[in-house]
Motif scaffolding. Structure first.
Motif, mmCIF file in Angstrom:
data_model
loop_
_atom_site.group_PDB
_atom_site.id
_atom_site.type_symbol
_atom_site.label_atom_id
_atom_site.label_comp_id
_atom_site.label_asym_id
_atom_site.label_seq_id
_atom_site.Cartn_x
_atom_site.Cartn_y
_atom_site.Cartn_z
ATOM 1 N N SER A 224 0.932 -1.193 -0.028
ATOM 2 C CA SER A 224 -0.095 -0.003 0.100
ATOM 3 C C SER A 224 0.760 1.242 0.011
ATOM 4 O O SER A 224 0.462 2.344 -0.209
ATOM 5 N N ILE A 225 2.201 1.233 0.284
ATOM 6 C CA ILE A 225 3.060 2.329 0.476
ATOM 7 C C ILE A 225 3.814 2.230 -1.038
ATOM 8 O O ILE A 225 3.666 3.501 -1.468
ATOM 9 N N HIS A 226 4.271 1.323 -1.571
ATOM 10 C CA HIS A 226 4.688 1.416 -3.040
ATOM 11 C C HIS A 226 4.437 -0.340 -3.344
ATOM 12 O O HIS A 226 4.917 -0.853 -2.483
ATOM 13 N N GLU A 227 4.311 -0.451 -4.523
ATOM 14 C CA GLU A 227 4.058 -1.925 -4.852
ATOM 15 C C GLU A 227 5.652 -2.457 -5.067
ATOM 16 O O GLU A 227 6.576 -1.953 -5.502
ATOM 17 N N LEU A 228 5.698 -3.627 -4.205
ATOM 18 C CA LEU A 228 6.830 -4.352 -4.247
ATOM 19 C C LEU A 228 6.903 -5.199 -5.426
ATOM 20 O O LEU A 228 6.068 -5.971 -5.869
ATOM 21 N N ASN A 229 7.980 -5.526 -5.946
ATOM 22 C CA ASN A 229 8.206 -6.374 -7.112
ATOM 23 C C ASN A 229 8.309 -7.945 -6.395
ATOM 24 O O ASN A 229 8.321 -8.177 -5.183
ATOM 25 N N PRO A 230 7.989 -8.972 -7.229
ATOM 26 C CA PRO A 230 8.042 -10.177 -7.066
ATOM 27 C C PRO A 230 9.057 -10.545 -6.010
ATOM 28 O O PRO A 230 9.221 -11.562 -5.385
ATOM 29 N N ASP A 231 10.377 -10.298 -6.645
ATOM 30 C CA ASP A 231 11.661 -10.645 -5.953
ATOM 31 C C ASP A 231 11.768 -10.316 -4.476
ATOM 32 O O ASP A 231 12.078 -11.036 -3.383
ATOM 33 N N THR A 232 11.100 -8.871 -4.442
ATOM 34 C CA THR A 232 11.121 -8.343 -2.951
ATOM 35 C C THR A 232 10.247 -9.132 -2.109
ATOM 36 O O THR A 232 10.444 -9.519 -0.903
ATOM 37 N N ILE A 233 9.105 -9.425 -2.496
ATOM 38 C CA ILE A 233 7.833 -10.191 -1.899
ATOM 39 C C ILE A 233 8.518 -11.680 -1.500
ATOM 40 O O ILE A 233 8.396 -12.077 -0.361
ATOM 41 N N ASN B 8 19.493 -2.533 0.053
ATOM 42 C CA ASN B 8 20.693 -2.674 -0.939
ATOM 43 C C ASN B 8 20.363 -3.394 -2.242
ATOM 44 O O ASN B 8 20.934 -2.930 -3.161
ATOM 45 N N ASN B 9 19.192 -4.258 -2.115
ATOM 46 C CA ASN B 9 19.112 -4.975 -3.162
ATOM 47 C C ASN B 9 17.775 -4.904 -3.961
ATOM 48 O O ASN B 9 17.387 -5.392 -4.989
ATOM 49 N N PHE B 10 16.820 -4.134 -3.210
ATOM 50 C CA PHE B 10 15.493 -4.071 -3.780
ATOM 51 C C PHE B 10 15.047 -2.460 -3.765
ATOM 52 O O PHE B 10 14.686 -2.060 -2.655
ATOM 53 N N GLN B 11 15.427 -1.850 -4.869
ATOM 54 C CA GLN B 11 15.323 -0.487 -4.899
ATOM 55 C C GLN B 11 14.150 0.152 -4.230
ATOM 56 O O GLN B 11 14.127 1.104 -3.754
ATOM 57 N N GLU B 12 12.889 -0.417 -4.448
ATOM 58 C CA GLU B 12 11.484 -0.043 -4.150
ATOM 59 C C GLU B 12 11.474 0.001 -2.484
ATOM 60 O O GLU B 12 10.610 0.882 -2.079
ATOM 61 N N PHE B 13 12.237 -0.637 -2.101
ATOM 62 C CA PHE B 13 12.283 -0.925 -0.699
ATOM 63 C C PHE B 13 12.919 0.593 0.034
ATOM 64 O O PHE B 13 12.206 0.635 1.365
ATOM 65 N N ASN B 14 13.683 1.133 -0.716
ATOM 66 C CA ASN B 14 14.137 2.430 -0.283
ATOM 67 C C ASN B 14 13.072 3.322 -0.040
ATOM 68 O O ASN B 14 12.877 4.164 1.106
ATOM 69 N N PHE B 15 11.951 3.308 -1.037
ATOM 70 C CA PHE B 15 11.038 4.256 -1.077
ATOM 71 C C PHE B 15 10.170 3.893 0.257
ATOM 72 O O PHE B 15 9.391 4.746 0.981
#
Length: 187
Positions: A10-19, A114-121
């Motif tokens: 809900s904050i930012h769509e996570l990519n499948p690898d992050t999930i 460091n490995n999942f760009q959207e998680f920084n957001f």
């Protein structure tokens, strides 16, 4: 765990690898009422998401417990200074109710950044949210009368009045239980 993934999405769509990483690395803990996830003098090694329950953070001053915040379902809990600097905590984090938490370690969170760009957001948005809450709390303590602090708490977190014991609420508001009782009696 699905609740946490939905919250993060809900904050930012996570990519499948992050999930996938989260499903593999998130750990679950059931914390009985009155048990601790952190005690003063220990390093906060994990950051937690509250799926169910209620926790409080407090420190001791002159032998008294001073509640500094409460976290409930859908909140992130961490001893900020201890966790991000990996130093001993001056705080305690204790369950007020039976609670279910999900968590990752400091090292795992750094891996996510460091490995999942959207998680920084996601991390930035959460940091902004909790920093604003912290600033509101500091302003309230410094600038408002006890009566106004109580009514602000009622407005922002009305369920705390029913769920948090009076002694914890009073210490959070920076007043005695007697003063809290008097304020509650006023209309």
């Amino acid at each position: 765990m699905d609740q946490l993934i939905a919250f993060l999405n809900s904050i930012h769509e996570l990519n499948p690898d992050t999930i996938e990483y989260l499903y593999k690395n998130l750990k679950r803990i059931e914390l009985p009422k009155k048990h601790f996830v952190l005690t003063q003098g220990h390093i906060c090694e994990n950051i937690y998401f509250v799926e169910t329950g209620l926790l409080r953070c407090y420190y001791k001053k002159f032998g008294k417990e001073i509640s500094s915040w409460f976290m409930q379902e859908g909140d992130i809990i961490v001893s900020v200074v201890s966790f991000f600097n990996q130093i001993e905590s001056s705080e305690n984090i204790q369950a007020i109710e039976d609670s279910v938490l999900y968590y990752v370690s400091y090292k795992e969170l750094q891996f996510l950044y460091n490995n999942f760009q959207e998680f920084n957001f996601v991390g930035r948005i959460l940091t902004e949210k909790y920093y604003q809450l912290s600033e509101q709390r500091l302003y309230s303590i410094r600038m408002q009368r006890a009566h106004d602090r109580y009514h602000l708490l009622l407005e922002q977190f009305p369920h705390f009045i029913l769920r948090v014991p009076s002694k914890y609420l009073a210490s959070y508001l920076g007043i005695t239980e007697e003063t809290l009782s008097r304020i509650r009696g006023q209309k």
